[in-house]
Design a protein around this motif. Structure first.
Motif, short mmCIF file in Angstrom:
data_model
loop_
_atom_site.label_atom_id
_atom_site.label_comp_id
_atom_site.label_asym_id
_atom_site.label_seq_id
_atom_site.Cartn_x
_atom_site.Cartn_y
_atom_site.Cartn_z
N THR A 57 0.77 -1.19 -0.19
CA THR A 57 0.01 -0.04 -0.27
C THR A 57 0.97 1.27 -0.16
OG1 THR A 57 -1.91 -1.03 1.20
CG2 THR A 57 -1.93 1.24 1.27
N GLY A 58 1.86 1.22 0.65
CA GLY A 58 2.93 2.27 0.71
C GLY A 58 3.59 2.71 -0.35
N ARG A 59 3.83 1.55 -1.34
CA ARG A 59 4.41 1.61 -2.68
C ARG A 59 3.35 2.34 -3.78
NH1 ARG A 59 7.95 3.30 -5.95
NH2 ARG A 59 8.17 2.13 -7.57
N ALA A 60 1.96 1.81 -3.48
CA ALA A 60 0.96 2.05 -4.39
C ALA A 60 0.77 3.72 -4.21
CB ALA A 60 -0.22 1.44 -4.12
N LEU A 61 0.82 4.16 -2.59
CA LEU A 61 0.71 5.52 -2.31
C LEU A 61 1.83 6.51 -3.25
CD1 LEU A 61 -0.08 5.39 1.40
CD2 LEU A 61 -1.40 6.35 -0.53
N ASP A 62 3.20 5.87 -3.01
CA ASP A 62 4.26 6.59 -3.77
C ASP A 62 3.92 6.93 -5.24
OD1 ASP A 62 5.45 6.61 -1.31
OD2 ASP A 62 6.73 4.86 -1.75
N LEU A 63 3.63 5.60 -5.91
CA LEU A 63 3.41 5.63 -7.31
C LEU A 63 1.99 6.50 -7.77
CD1 LEU A 63 3.78 1.92 -8.18
CD2 LEU A 63 5.45 3.84 -8.82
N SER A 64 1.23 6.70 -6.81
CA SER A 64 -0.33 7.38 -7.19
C SER A 64 0.17 8.93 -6.57
CB SER A 64 -1.33 7.01 -6.47
OG SER A 64 -1.52 7.17 -5.02
N SER A 65 0.96 9.22 -6.02
CA SER A 65 1.11 10.53 -5.58
C SER A 65 1.30 11.70 -6.52
CB SER A 65 2.15 10.98 -4.51
OG SER A 65 3.75 10.79 -5.13
N GLY A 66 2.10 11.43 -7.82
CA GLY A 66 2.00 12.39 -8.94
C GLY A 66 0.96 12.19 -9.91
N VAL A 67 0.08 11.40 -9.77
CA VAL A 67 -0.91 11.32 -10.95
C VAL A 67 -2.16 12.25 -10.54
CG1 VAL A 67 -2.57 9.35 -11.70
CG2 VAL A 67 -0.46 8.62 -10.99
N ALA A 68 -2.56 12.76 -11.59
CA ALA A 68 -3.83 13.57 -11.90
C ALA A 68 -4.91 13.18 -11.18
CB ALA A 68 -3.71 14.39 -12.83
N SER A 69 -5.16 11.77 -11.65
CA SER A 69 -6.44 11.00 -11.61
C SER A 69 -6.57 10.95 -9.91
CB SER A 69 -6.60 10.05 -12.36
OG SER A 69 -7.80 9.23 -11.98
N VAL A 70 -7.87 10.95 -9.65
CA VAL A 70 -8.25 10.58 -8.37
C VAL A 70 -8.64 9.00 -8.05
CG1 VAL A 70 -9.08 12.73 -7.76
CG2 VAL A 70 -10.91 11.12 -8.27
N ARG B 98 -8.84 1.74 4.77
CA ARG B 98 -9.98 1.41 5.83
C ARG B 98 -9.48 0.08 6.63
NH1 ARG B 98 -13.30 4.14 2.44
NH2 ARG B 98 -14.04 2.17 1.45
N ARG B 99 -9.32 -0.82 5.76
CA ARG B 99 -9.04 -2.07 6.62
C ARG B 99 -7.70 -2.44 7.11
NH1 ARG B 99 -9.49 -6.77 2.28
NH2 ARG B 99 -9.05 -8.18 4.30
N LEU B 100 -6.78 -1.57 6.61
CA LEU B 100 -5.47 -1.59 7.44
C LEU B 100 -5.75 -0.72 8.57
CD1 LEU B 100 -2.86 -0.64 4.56
CD2 LEU B 100 -2.90 -2.54 5.99
N GLY B 101 -6.57 0.19 8.87
CA GLY B 101 -6.96 0.69 10.12
C GLY B 101 -7.28 0.00 11.14
N GLU B 102 -7.69 -1.13 11.06
CA GLU B 102 -8.01 -2.19 11.99
C GLU B 102 -6.60 -2.69 12.82
OE1 GLU B 102 -10.52 -5.33 10.29
OE2 GLU B 102 -11.71 -3.77 9.38
N LEU C 192 0.34 -1.78 14.76
CA LEU C 192 1.65 -2.28 13.86
C LEU C 192 2.28 -1.03 13.56
CD1 LEU C 192 0.31 -5.35 12.01
CD2 LEU C 192 1.75 -5.39 14.00
N PRO C 193 3.73 -0.85 13.95
CA PRO C 193 4.25 0.24 13.17
C PRO C 193 4.36 0.32 11.75
CG PRO C 193 5.64 -0.76 14.95
CD PRO C 193 4.36 -1.94 14.66
N ALA C 194 4.58 -0.72 11.03
CA ALA C 194 4.34 -0.47 9.53
C ALA C 194 2.93 0.29 8.96
CB ALA C 194 4.55 -1.75 8.83
N VAL C 195 2.00 -0.18 9.46
CA VAL C 195 0.67 0.12 9.10
C VAL C 195 0.30 1.55 9.80
CG1 VAL C 195 -1.92 -0.24 9.57
CG2 VAL C 195 -0.35 -2.19 9.30
N ALA C 196 0.89 1.89 10.95
CA ALA C 196 0.68 3.32 11.21
C ALA C 196 1.47 4.17 10.49
CB ALA C 196 1.27 3.34 12.76
N ASP C 197 2.73 3.77 10.09
CA ASP C 197 3.27 4.64 9.04
C ASP C 197 2.75 4.85 7.68
OD1 ASP C 197 5.63 5.87 8.24
OD2 ASP C 197 6.07 4.07 6.88
N VAL C 198 2.17 3.78 7.17
CA VAL C 198 1.41 3.91 5.71
C VAL C 198 -0.01 4.75 6.12
CG1 VAL C 198 -0.25 2.60 4.25
CG2 VAL C 198 2.15 1.90 4.71
#
Length: 65
Positions: A21-34, A45-49, A53-59
């Protein structure tokens, strides 16, 4: 990548899902599409559960920025 992250979550591989998910966020950050961000929303939302976990909190923090 959002589907891969979702699959990892379904399989119980939460930290791997957070990594993808973090990698997907990185890749989508420069994309104009929502659309990429909309696709990641259910995964986030599912990760929020698992935010204890530190890795999840970071993302989740990166997603809020």
């Amino acid at each position: 990548m959002s589907w891969l992250a979702d699959s990892y979550l379904t399989a119980g591989e939460v930290e791997q899902a957070a990594t993808v998910t973090g990698r997907a966020l990185d890749l989508s950050s420069g994309v104009a599409s929502v659309r990429p961000r909309e696709r990641l929303a259910p995964v986030l939302r599912r990760l929020g559960e698992h935010q204890a976990l530190p890795a999840v909190a970071d993302v989740l923090d990166r997603a809020r920025a």
